[in-house]
Design a protein around this motif. Structure first.
Motif, PDB file in Angstrom:
ATOM      1  N   GLU A 428       0.751  -1.244  -0.163  1.00 42.29           N
ATOM      2  CA  GLU A 428       0.029   0.224   0.154  1.00 42.29           C
ATOM      3  C   GLU A 428       0.790   1.072  -0.096  1.00 42.29           C
ATOM      4  O   GLU A 428       0.422   2.240  -0.513  1.00 42.29           O
ATOM      5  CB  GLU A 428      -0.821   0.095   1.029  1.00 42.29           C
ATOM      6  CG  GLU A 428      -2.111  -1.061   1.095  1.00 42.29           C
ATOM      7  CD  GLU A 428      -3.262  -0.631   0.229  1.00 42.29           C
ATOM      8  OE1 GLU A 428      -3.184   0.730  -0.204  1.00 42.29           O
ATOM      9  OE2 GLU A 428      -4.184  -1.358   0.178  1.00 42.29           O
ATOM     10  N   SER A 437      -4.278   0.445  -6.521  1.00 38.44           N
ATOM     11  CA  SER A 437      -5.289   0.325  -5.986  1.00 38.44           C
ATOM     12  C   SER A 437      -6.558   1.231  -6.062  1.00 38.44           C
ATOM     13  O   SER A 437      -7.709   1.086  -5.597  1.00 38.44           O
ATOM     14  CB  SER A 437      -5.337  -0.318  -4.428  1.00 38.44           C
ATOM     15  OG  SER A 437      -4.719   0.997  -3.532  1.00 38.44           O
ATOM     16  N   PRO A 448      -9.291  -3.365  -2.579  1.00 38.17           N
ATOM     17  CA  PRO A 448      -9.232  -3.831  -4.034  1.00 38.17           C
ATOM     18  C   PRO A 448      -9.424  -5.261  -4.437  1.00 38.17           C
ATOM     19  O   PRO A 448      -8.833  -5.860  -3.996  1.00 38.17           O
ATOM     20  CB  PRO A 448      -7.939  -3.144  -4.431  1.00 38.17           C
ATOM     21  CG  PRO A 448      -7.271  -3.311  -3.335  1.00 38.17           C
ATOM     22  CD  PRO A 448      -8.039  -3.086  -2.113  1.00 38.17           C
TER      23      PRO A 448
END
Length: 696
Positions: A428, A437, A448
């Motif tokens: 992330e 995402s 996602p």
């Protein structure tokens, strides 16, 4: 309050009609004169009275209010004034003396203007005072200006050559700051490319000059830096052009700096450093793709790499391993021999990226060649391994010399079950996968959701960053740095399902592109990076990091002052700050070992090309206006005196302030000179007198 009396006419009829009546009257009088008519003088008096009545004369008295003359005092606060001693102190002292002299002048108002001298183009255009001066003159009223006093070092780059361009008729007096016989050293870049190929040598040309006779041995020490890191130190002759090579190691903007050592008694070191931006571009990206056992995704990798016009792809597929013996004569085989020595020994350093797609040990590559690939990676190369079931077998690449650089060790397990690839917490925050995402569809937990895959090779990370995971939270995408090079590993051979759109598909092409660019050390995908850029009057700072928090950054301003700026998290792995800035020039931002550079306006200010005080730039305007020059290192501020229009405006030890005699009309009184009753009496009296004279 003064009054002014004047005579005006306001004809009751059009002028052409009044002129016609006057001509007709003269003709009638001429005939009367020729005929020797009696009472002609009285007739002429009556006609003149009638014409005067039609002209409607009146006495007009203006009520005037005198206005004080205005002396405009302009103080130059540009960088060459404020950052070079003792000019700022001289300016303050001269301003105090000038104010004292102006207070003694009668009927004189003082207007003060402090200008930083920065025009719309910033410091690239030098000091620009006269834009501010023109605005002040418009506010004051140009007809009231009796003198302009300019306290400056003379480094003014927008001075008009003629007084009429200012629209005033008043002297411009220059009070010049600075020292006697000023000296300075500067460095100038004469030629440098705007773009340079990555990993290819380019050259820049520069010159060191000593202005005003700097004392020295005729040589100067110069330091070349690239993105804040010292590249070379050299000693070059002063006054001669010198060439130095440089090589960019990455794409994007890089800042090259040249700094010359300071000389004795020089004015400032601000022009001892020059900086310029060079954009790095890659000529061609050479990729070696080696495919092992054929599978549905094999062509997907070839198509992705071939679709990029900047990629030169060399692709080999091992279709006939050595153990395949069927008795076919060698001269009848249609397949060429795999050029192992040429690829993995002779030409290996020429490749920018090596991709193994489901490759396993099959006796084609000798053990020494795997060691060559390992050395290639540790010396700055890039390797991508797309693992299939063979990675978990005894023929795995892990059981070669590549285990020194591969990011994960196989456990021997292969999961054959459906799963949706997911980003890890590190993924992330990592720029390779973090923003993938944002446009992905979401599942019920707001995560996602991409299309399903059905195979995953279980591995144990060896200090690598795990960006994506699959079934049973097993690592799917791993990135690691090995020596000076980089390695990526995809623990599944089914990314091609995304390209086919199965179960909604996924960002196959974008993910592959980002992985390849990260392996190529593209600055936009660095996970630990510090960026800075200027927009108008703001400095924007961005820090990318895999950590959950980060400390402040140290900002060094162009004038050498520093400031600690805290950063705030805006997205996972992204921290930002924005500060207002006023100074033109180069900003340095540091945090630990990370550095960033940003420029506002011109990196190298024009007024510091030659910072010595000068009268030459203002001489045409000063001489055209009749103004005087006072060098503060030779004399004090001159005394002031009022002078009439047309007289000398300066002399030895004095400067003139013109008497403008300016006024403002506050009222008007209009009085008719021929009231109606008086006019009637004059006409009737004239007619009666003429009748009486002619009757005799």
């Amino acid at each position: 309050m003064l009054g002014s009396l004047s005579l005006t006419f306001s004809p009751l009829v059009p002028l052409w009609l009044l002129a016609g009546a006057a001509v007709l009257s003269l003709v009638l009088l001429a005939f009367g004169l020729l005929a020797r008519a009696s009472g002609l003088a009285l007739r002429a008096l009556v006609l003149a009275t009638l014409l005067l009545a039609l002209a409607n004369p009146a006495a007009v008295r203006e009520q005037r209010e005198t206005r004080e003359d205005v002396a405009l005092v302009v103080t130059d606060r540009s960088p060459s004034q404020t950052r070079i001693d003792p000019r700022s102190a001289q300016t303050d002292q001269a301003l105090a003396q000038l104010d004292d002299h102006l207070e003694r002048l009668e009927n004189t108002q003082v207007r003060r203007l402090e200008s930083r001298g920065q025009g719309g183009a910033g410091s690239a255009s030098g000091t620009r005072l006269f834009g501010d001066i023109s605005t002040s003159l418009s506010d004051i009223g140009r007809e009231r200006v009796s003198a302009v006093f300019l306290i400056s070092d003379g480094r003014v780059h927008d001075a008009p050559e003629r007084l009429e361009n200012l629209g005033i008729d008043a002297p411009v007096h220059h009070i010049m700051t600075g020292k006697d016989e000023e000296r300075d050293r500067r460095i100038t870049v004469e030629e440098i490319p705007s773009f340079a190929l990555v990993d290819q040598a380019e050259r820049l040309r520069f010159r060191v000059d000593d202005l005003g006779g700097v004392q020295g041995n005729g040589r100067a020490e110069v330091t070349l830096s690239l993105n804040g890191e010292t590249v070379e130190r050299m000693e070059v002759p002063v006054g001669e052009t010198h060439e130095v090579p440089f090589t960019l190691e990455r794409r994007g903007a890089s800042v090259l700096e040249l700094e010359v050592a300071a000389a004795e008694e020089e004015l400032t070191e601000l022009n001892n450093r020059v900086a310029t931006t060079v954009n790095g571009v890659r000529d061609r990206l050479r990729v070696l793709l080696v495919s092992g056992e054929p599978h549905p995704g094999g062509r997907a990798w070839r198509n992705i790499l071939k679709s990029d016009p900047s990629v030169d792809l060399v692709h080999f597929t091992i279709l006939r391993p050595p153990e395949k013996q069927d008795g076919t004569p060698i001269d009848e085989l249609s397949l060429i021999a795999f050029p192992t020595r040429e690829l993995f020994e002779v030409k290996l350093p020429e490749f920018d990226l090596i991709v193994f797609d489901r490759y396993q040990r099959r006796g084609v590559l000798p053990t020494a060649y795997y060691n060559n690939i390992t050395d290639y990676v540790e010396n700055g190369g890039a390797l991508l391994d797309v693992s299939g079931p063979d990675y978990a077998s005894p023929l795995s690449l892990w059981r070669t010399g590549l285990r020194r650089v591969l990011p994960a060790a196989p456990t021997g397990e292969v999961f054959e079950e459906p799963y949706h690839p997911q980003l890890t917490e590190t993924g992330e925050r990592h720029p390779v996968t973090g923003r993938l995402s944002q446009q992905a569809p979401r599942d019920d937990s707001d995560q996602p959701r991409w299309g399903e895959w059905f195979r995953l090779i279980e591995t144990e990370p060896n200090g690598a960053d795990v960006l994506m995971s699959g079934t049973r939270d097993s690592p799917l995408l791993l990135l690691s740095r090995q020596g000076e090079g980089r390695v990526a590993q995809l623990a599944s051979d089914q990314i091609w399902l995304w390209g086919r759109g199965y179960d909604g598909g996924g960002p196959q092409r974008e993910l592959v592109r980002r992985i390849a660019h990260w392996l190529m050390k593209e600055p936009d995908l660095e996970e630990e990076d510090l960026l800075a850029q200027t927009r108008e009057d703001r400095l924007q700072i961005t820090r990318r990091s895999l950590a959950e928090e980060t400390g402040p950054v140290e900002v060094t301003f162009p004038d050498g002052s520093t400031r600690s700026v805290p950063l705030e998290a805006t997205d996972p792995g992204r921290f930002e700050a924005e500060i207002a800035i006023e100074q033109q020039g180069l900003y340095r931002i540091e945090q630990g070992d990370l550095r960033a550079l940003a420029a506002l306006g011109a990196i190298n200010a024009k007024e510091f090309e030659d910072p010595r005080a000068t009268a030459e730039l203002l001489t045409p305007l000063r001489e055209d206006s009749g103004g005087g020059l006072t060098a503060l290192h030779e004399a004090e501020v001159p005394s002031l005196r009022k002078v009439a229009m047309g007289r000398d405006r300066h002399g030895s030890g004095w400067a003139g302030v013109v008497e403008r005699d300016s006024y403002r009309v506050t009222g008007v009184e209009r009085t008719p000179l021929l009231p109606g009753l008086l006019l009637l009496l004059l006409i009737l009296g004239g007619l009666v007198a003429a009748w009486y004279r002619e009757g005799r």
